[in-house]
Design a protein around this motif. Structure first.
Motif, PDB file in Angstrom:
ATOM      1  N   MET A  53       0.917  -1.131  -0.013  1.00 25.35           N
ATOM      2  CA  MET A  53      -0.106  -0.092  -0.025  1.00 25.35           C
ATOM      3  C   MET A  53       0.957   1.228   0.092  1.00 25.35           C
ATOM      4  SD  MET A  53      -3.132   0.917   2.917  1.00 25.35           S
ATOM      5  CE  MET A  53      -4.313   0.067   2.014  1.00 25.35           C
ATOM      6  N   SER A  54       0.532   2.306  -0.713  1.00 26.50           N
ATOM      7  CA  SER A  54       1.239   3.395  -0.987  1.00 26.50           C
ATOM      8  C   SER A  54       1.372   4.318   0.550  1.00 26.50           C
ATOM      9  CB  SER A  54       0.628   4.356  -1.847  1.00 26.50           C
ATOM     10  OG  SER A  54       1.257   5.594  -1.761  1.00 26.50           O
ATOM     11  N   GLY A  55       2.459   4.910   0.553  1.00 27.74           N
ATOM     12  CA  GLY A  55       2.559   5.688   1.875  1.00 27.74           C
ATOM     13  C   GLY A  55       1.808   7.008   1.963  1.00 27.74           C
ATOM     14  N   ASP A  56       1.213   7.421   0.748  1.00 28.41           N
ATOM     15  CA  ASP A  56       0.515   8.825   0.622  1.00 28.41           C
ATOM     16  C   ASP A  56      -1.025   8.256   0.517  1.00 28.41           C
ATOM     17  OD1 ASP A  56       2.768  10.183   0.728  1.00 28.41           O
ATOM     18  OD2 ASP A  56       2.824  10.153  -1.611  1.00 28.41           O
ATOM     19  N   LEU A  57      -1.579   8.295   1.745  1.00 30.18           N
ATOM     20  CA  LEU A  57      -3.038   7.890   1.906  1.00 30.18           C
ATOM     21  C   LEU A  57      -3.840   9.027   1.564  1.00 30.18           C
ATOM     22  CD1 LEU A  57      -3.066   5.192   4.788  1.00 30.18           C
ATOM     23  CD2 LEU A  57      -3.100   4.866   2.276  1.00 30.18           C
ATOM     24  N   PRO A  58      -4.926   9.142   1.130  1.00 30.80           N
ATOM     25  CA  PRO A  58      -5.720  10.228   0.969  1.00 30.80           C
ATOM     26  C   PRO A  58      -6.242  10.635   2.290  1.00 30.80           C
ATOM     27  CG  PRO A  58      -7.199   8.246   0.394  1.00 30.80           C
ATOM     28  CD  PRO A  58      -5.621   7.739   0.733  1.00 30.80           C
ATOM     29  N   GLU A  59      -6.919  11.928   2.280  1.00 25.89           N
ATOM     30  CA  GLU A  59      -7.187  12.441   3.646  1.00 25.89           C
ATOM     31  C   GLU A  59      -8.623  12.061   3.799  1.00 25.89           C
ATOM     32  OE1 GLU A  59      -7.831  16.706   5.777  1.00 25.89           O
ATOM     33  OE2 GLU A  59      -7.141  16.674   3.538  1.00 25.89           O
ATOM     34  N   PHE A  60      -9.350  11.760   2.964  1.00 22.42           N
ATOM     35  CA  PHE A  60     -10.762  11.281   3.111  1.00 22.42           C
ATOM     36  C   PHE A  60     -10.976  10.075   2.447  1.00 22.42           C
ATOM     37  CE2 PHE A  60     -10.747  15.695   3.267  1.00 22.42           C
ATOM     38  CZ  PHE A  60     -11.327  15.987   4.981  1.00 22.42           C
ATOM     39  N   TYR A  61     -11.699   9.328   2.811  1.00 23.72           N
ATOM     40  CA  TYR A  61     -12.059   7.708   2.168  1.00 23.72           C
ATOM     41  C   TYR A  61     -13.741   8.020   2.141  1.00 23.72           C
ATOM     42  CZ  TYR A  61     -13.547   3.048   1.504  1.00 23.72           C
ATOM     43  OH  TYR A  61     -13.876   1.936   0.925  1.00 23.72           O
ATOM     44  N   PHE A  62     -14.290   7.625   0.974  1.00 24.38           N
ATOM     45  CA  PHE A  62     -15.432   7.656   0.690  1.00 24.38           C
ATOM     46  C   PHE A  62     -16.076   6.096   0.191  1.00 24.38           C
ATOM     47  CE2 PHE A  62     -13.915  12.009  -0.177  1.00 24.38           C
ATOM     48  CZ  PHE A  62     -15.118  12.672   0.041  1.00 24.38           C
ATOM     49  N   ARG A  63     -16.877   5.646   1.377  1.00 24.98           N
ATOM     50  CA  ARG A  63     -17.495   4.352   1.147  1.00 24.98           C
ATOM     51  C   ARG A  63     -18.679   4.360   0.451  1.00 24.98           C
ATOM     52  NH1 ARG A  63     -19.154   1.741   6.312  1.00 24.98           N
ATOM     53  NH2 ARG A  63     -16.949   1.195   6.688  1.00 24.98           N
ATOM     54  N   VAL A  64     -18.729   4.146  -0.915  1.00 28.34           N
ATOM     55  CA  VAL A  64     -20.014   4.217  -1.692  1.00 28.34           C
ATOM     56  C   VAL A  64     -21.210   3.565  -1.179  1.00 28.34           C
ATOM     57  CG1 VAL A  64     -20.842   3.958  -4.067  1.00 28.34           C
ATOM     58  CG2 VAL A  64     -18.439   4.752  -3.633  1.00 28.34           C
ATOM     59  N   ARG A  65     -22.262   3.908  -1.122  1.00 30.08           N
ATOM     60  CA  ARG A  65     -23.627   3.457  -0.847  1.00 30.08           C
ATOM     61  C   ARG A  65     -24.507   3.527  -1.827  1.00 30.08           C
ATOM     62  NH1 ARG A  65     -24.856   5.157   5.102  1.00 30.08           N
ATOM     63  NH2 ARG A  65     -26.570   5.977   4.144  1.00 30.08           N
ATOM     64  N   GLU A  66     -25.699   3.090  -1.657  1.00 30.90           N
ATOM     65  CA  GLU A  66     -26.762   3.083  -2.788  1.00 30.90           C
ATOM     66  C   GLU A  66     -27.088   4.497  -3.401  1.00 30.90           C
ATOM     67  OE1 GLU A  66     -29.699   1.392  -5.198  1.00 30.90           O
ATOM     68  OE2 GLU A  66     -28.426   0.436  -4.004  1.00 30.90           O
ATOM     69  N   ASN A  67     -27.231   5.904  -2.570  1.00 34.92           N
ATOM     70  CA  ASN A  67     -27.483   6.844  -3.148  1.00 34.92           C
ATOM     71  C   ASN A  67     -26.426   7.917  -2.611  1.00 34.92           C
ATOM     72  OD1 ASN A  67     -29.833   6.272  -4.220  1.00 34.92           O
ATOM     73  ND2 ASN A  67     -30.854   6.351  -2.157  1.00 34.92           N
ATOM     74  N   GLY A  68     -25.156   7.397  -2.293  1.00 39.29           N
ATOM     75  CA  GLY A  68     -24.117   8.309  -1.955  1.00 39.29           C
ATOM     76  C   GLY A  68     -22.866   7.591  -1.365  1.00 39.29           C
ATOM     77  N   ALA A  69     -22.298   8.116  -0.052  1.00 36.91           N
ATOM     78  CA  ALA A  69     -21.420   7.612   0.556  1.00 36.91           C
ATOM     79  C   ALA A  69     -21.211   7.914   1.933  1.00 36.91           C
ATOM     80  CB  ALA A  69     -20.127   8.060   0.113  1.00 36.91           C
ATOM     81  N   ALA A  70     -20.528   7.082   2.677  1.00 36.25           N
ATOM     82  CA  ALA A  70     -20.360   7.215   4.261  1.00 36.25           C
ATOM     83  C   ALA A  70     -18.871   7.968   3.898  1.00 36.25           C
ATOM     84  CB  ALA A  70     -20.026   5.972   4.886  1.00 36.25           C
ATOM     85  N   VAL A  71     -18.740   9.043   4.700  1.00 36.90           N
ATOM     86  CA  VAL A  71     -17.229   9.745   4.547  1.00 36.90           C
ATOM     87  C   VAL A  71     -16.501   9.390   5.720  1.00 36.90           C
ATOM     88  CG1 VAL A  71     -16.301  12.044   3.907  1.00 36.90           C
ATOM     89  CG2 VAL A  71     -18.344  11.666   3.180  1.00 36.90           C
ATOM     90  N   PHE A  72     -15.134   9.176   5.549  1.00 33.72           N
ATOM     91  CA  PHE A  72     -14.391   8.884   6.688  1.00 33.72           C
ATOM     92  C   PHE A  72     -13.050   9.741   6.765  1.00 33.72           C
ATOM     93  CE2 PHE A  72     -16.836   5.341   5.955  1.00 33.72           C
ATOM     94  CZ  PHE A  72     -17.024   4.492   7.160  1.00 33.72           C
ATOM     95  N   ARG A  73     -12.907  10.291   7.647  1.00 31.16           N
ATOM     96  CA  ARG A  73     -11.301  10.839   7.893  1.00 31.16           C
ATOM     97  C   ARG A  73     -10.277   9.645   7.869  1.00 31.16           C
ATOM     98  NH1 ARG A  73      -8.788  15.528   8.026  1.00 31.16           N
ATOM     99  NH2 ARG A  73     -10.587  17.028   8.083  1.00 31.16           N
ATOM    100  N   VAL A  74      -9.244   9.823   7.304  1.00 29.35           N
ATOM    101  CA  VAL A  74      -8.143   8.695   7.243  1.00 29.35           C
ATOM    102  C   VAL A  74      -7.123   9.388   8.166  1.00 29.35           C
ATOM    103  CG1 VAL A  74      -6.465   7.474   5.976  1.00 29.35           C
ATOM    104  CG2 VAL A  74      -8.707   7.917   5.111  1.00 29.35           C
TER     105      VAL A  74
END
Length: 136
Positions: free
Chosen positions: A1-22
């Protein structure tokens, strides 16, 4: 896995996403994801999670993701329609060259009703565009 992770992760759901701070800045140097929001691309709603107030940067990142996601979904819709045209052509070839009488008896009424419904909608929509002067 890359050392440069995104600041946010978007877990796609049916009508959008759950947003996580990494977060990787912890003692165990593990990747932790803290859910900060839920977004709905259908109605543009952004709901923060818990008692958290989303920062300006978080809101900007979420809005940018939503714009990109809406564009991706629109591209997929058109691709699906182009595939439907291909399937219609393949179905025509099948009906003409390969289908047995029994197979045609099984699907003809359903195909005719679906094609009639589609044709009616397309003709009506085209007429509406022509009357408004914005279509050909």
């Amino acid at each position: 896995m890359s050392g440069d992770l995104p600041e946010f992760y978007f877990r796609v759901r049916e009508n959008g996403a759950a947003v996580f701070r990494v977060d990787t800045e912890n003692r165990q140097r593990r990747i932790e994801m803290d859910q900060i929001a839920v977004v709905n691309v259908k109605n543009g709603e952004i709901k923060s999670q818990g008692n958290r107030d989303l920062s300006h940067d978080e809101m900007e990142a979420i809005r940018a993701w939503m714009e990109q996601r809406i564009a991706i979904l629109a591209e997929r819709d058109i691709d699906d329609i182009r595939r439907a045209v291909d399937y219609m052509n393949l179905t025509t070839q099948w009906a003409q060259a390969k289908a047995t009488d029994a197979q045609l008896d099984e699907v003809t009424d359903d195909l005719l009703m679906a094609m009639h419904d589609l044709r009616s909608v397309l003709v009506r929509k085209k007429a509406d565009r022509l009357l408004r002067g914005d279509g050909s």
